[in-house]
Enzyme design. Structure first.
Site, short mmCIF file in Angstrom:
data_model
loop_
_atom_site.label_atom_id
_atom_site.label_comp_id
_atom_site.label_asym_id
_atom_site.label_seq_id
_atom_site.Cartn_x
_atom_site.Cartn_y
_atom_site.Cartn_z
CB CYS A 1 -2.43 4.43 2.09
SG CYS A 1 -0.89 5.39 2.78
CB VAL B 1 -8.35 13.41 -5.63
CG1 VAL B 1 -7.65 14.73 -5.64
CG2 VAL B 1 -9.73 13.67 -5.09
CD GLU C 1 3.51 7.50 -2.15
OE1 GLU C 1 2.73 6.38 -2.28
OE2 GLU C 1 4.84 7.45 -2.64
CG ASN D 1 -4.08 8.93 6.45
OD1 ASN D 1 -3.84 9.85 5.97
ND2 ASN D 1 -3.84 7.83 6.29
CD GLU E 1 -7.19 2.87 0.64
OE1 GLU E 1 -7.19 3.88 -0.18
OE2 GLU E 1 -5.92 2.84 1.18
CD GLU F 1 5.43 11.11 -0.36
OE1 GLU F 1 4.56 10.28 -0.05
OE2 GLU F 1 5.33 12.24 -0.12
C1 UN1 Z 1 2.78 4.66 7.90
O1 UN1 Z 1 2.25 3.51 7.78
O2 UN1 Z 1 3.37 4.61 8.60
O3 UN1 Z 1 -1.69 7.58 3.99
C2 UN1 Z 1 2.54 5.55 7.11
C3 UN1 Z 1 -0.95 6.96 4.75
C4 UN1 Z 1 0.48 6.68 4.20
C5 UN1 Z 1 1.46 6.65 5.32
C6 UN1 Z 1 1.67 5.53 5.86
N1 UN1 Z 1 0.77 7.62 3.14
O4 UN1 Z 1 -1.35 5.94 5.20
#
Ligand code: UN1
Length: 479
Positions: free
Chosen positions: A281, A229, A247, A149, A380, A459
């Protein structure tokens, strides 16, 4: 058609198989073929990284700065071209794609600076004549596994700090969307890094990722992706004594209080829930709204959604691009059916849309009258689907916001400093957004969540060094 190769030990090599990279806005458009590696190529990549790592670990901050700054500069110069590639392969809109490449460029620039700022600590020992210093050293070879993504920003925010702090890298991007990752690898191949310090192996997580996670010469794994995972990676890293940084998902709430500015709240909700096709996410999927503003908010949301254009990611008029592929579209539709069957009201959207070319277009879906225990409010979805939960008070809204196994971002729209301040202190999330969308973060500050959303050190920003370095404490007595 050209097949893009893997990059192992400083050479471009073929894989045993290749796969087409398909444009989700037009499935007849194949961007290129990308080689898929196999287990023995991961072994070769780890071996190359292991043998070249000491050279890079011994490099000066200036050399590291130069490499990262070179990559950052080129990403910024080519933002339009690479942003177009990103939008074509992933389906986010062109401004979103260009913005993501720029973000990746700035991430490399930020971590170029971090290479220069890697300072330590010197204190006097409790024993006379003895000094103690603590410095950060690289951990070794890092395995980097990234999702589809954010095809360039997430690779950037893992690869840049790994290299800035003197580690070698084996990088496995999502095989669904390899184009941006490949372009980044190609820039890195010309950046002045010693051969073998950076390696790209494209392929299936179940094959490539598994070898990385089990490999004795990998010091740490950083992963962004699904919770299933992530759990397997954490267990394997625990068994194999590796550092791990995960994450994963989110089920992020946006609280809208009676005193919110309605226009701001609608803008924040639309942007957070539906932009980037809700495939973040950090997306807001639970809109928790207090009762006095509830009806006005619902009407304004429906009206605003009526003005949103879903279409080809590369077209100027498009606000929301397609879903990334058929299996994600099926998943989104399954959740929409489950919302309806559990008794929520589908106020608008949720239908598959036909456009000129064959693609995975879904009208952004808004549920009202949803209850917290429904699957659409627990799990989710990762698509353009959001549901409204009506509550009476701020206290109830806060409780509902925290009532989730996840804890990535948590947002509130209010003009009340008192409630904003209270929410900031009591939201069980790694990131809190006040009158701002839950998604869309800066590149120079820490990113991460609590509970099932994240595991291991944060991070980005100055906190990134926690994962990518290990501390050495030295006691010195003048001889
Ligand atoms: C954002 O919202 O700018 O996988 C970053 C994702 C997150 C990154 C979002 N690790 O959607």
């Amino acid at each position: 058609m050209e097949t893009k190769k893997l990059y192992i030990g400083g050479e471009w090599v073929d894989g045993p198989l290749s796969k087409p990279n398909i444009n989700p806005s037009n499935t007849a458009d194949i961007i290129a073929e990308y080689a898929c590696g196999q287990a023995d190529q991961v072994q070769q990549a780890v071996a190359a990284a292991t043998s070249s790592w000491p050279t890079w670990a011994a490099s000066t901050p200036q050399q590291r700065f130069n490499v990262l700054d070179f990559v950052g500069t080129e990403l910024l110069q080519r933002a339009e071209e690479l942003g177009t590639l990103l939008s074509r392969e992933e389906g986010k809109t062109l401004p979103e794609g260009i913005g993501e490449v720029q973000r990746a460029g700035y991430l490399f620039k930020f971590f170029a600076g971090e290479a220069l700022r890697n300072s330590g600590e010197l204190v006097q020992s409790v024993r006379p004549g003895v000094w103690v210093d603590s410095v950060r050293e690289p951990i070794g070879v890092v395995g980097i596994v990234t999702p589809w993504n954010f095809p360039i920003a997430i690779p950037a925010w893992k690869i840049a700090p790994a290299l800035a702090f003197g580690n070698a890298v084996v990088f496995k991007p999502a095989e669904l969307v390899p184009g941006s990752a490949w372009a980044l690898a190609e820039i890195l191949s010309r950046s002045g890094l010693p051969k073998g310090v950076f390696n790209l192996v494209i392929g299936k997580g179940s094959q490539i990722g598994k070898v990385l996670v089990e490999h004795p010469d990998i010091a740490g794994i950083t992963f962004t992706g699904s919770i299933e995972v992530g759990g397997q990676i954490a267990a394997a890293c625990g068994r194999n004594m590796k550092k791990v940084q995960l994450e994963m998902g989110g089920k992020n709430p946006l609280v809208v209080l009676d005193d919110a500015d309605l226009d701001v709240a609608v803008q924040v909700a639309i942007q957070g829930s539906y932009f980037s096709t809700g495939q973040r996410c950090t997306a807001s999927s639970r809109l928790i709204v207090t009762e006095k503003i509830h009806n006005a908010f619902v009407s304004a949301m429906i009206e605003k959604l009526g003005t949103i254009t879903v279409g080809d990611a590369l077209k100027k008029e498009t606000h929301i691009g397609p879903v990334v592929d058929q299996s994600q579209l099926d998943k989104d539709l399954e959740y929409i059916r489950s919302g309806v069957s559990e008794g929520a009201r589908l106020a608008c959207g949720g239908e598959v849309l036909k456009r000129d070319a064959p693609g995975y277009f879904l009208a952004p879906a808004l549920f009202t009258d949803s209850r917290p225990e429904m699957r659409i409010n627990r799990e989710e979805i990762f698509g353009p689907v959001a549901s409204i939960i009506r509550v009476k008070t701020y206290e109830e809204a806060l409780e509902m916001a925290n009532d989730t196994p996840f804890g990535l971002t948590s947002g509130i729209c209010t003009k009340s400093l008192k409630h904003a301040q209270h929410f900031k202190q009591h939201a069980q999330a790694g990131m809190v957004m006040i009158n701002l969308p839950t998604a869309g973060v800066d590149y120079h500050v820490p990113f991460g969540g609590r509970k099932a959303s994240s595991y291991g050190p944060r991070e980005q920003g100055s906190y990134a060094k926690e994962f990518y370095t290990t501390v050495k404490t030295t006691y010195t007595m003048a001889g």
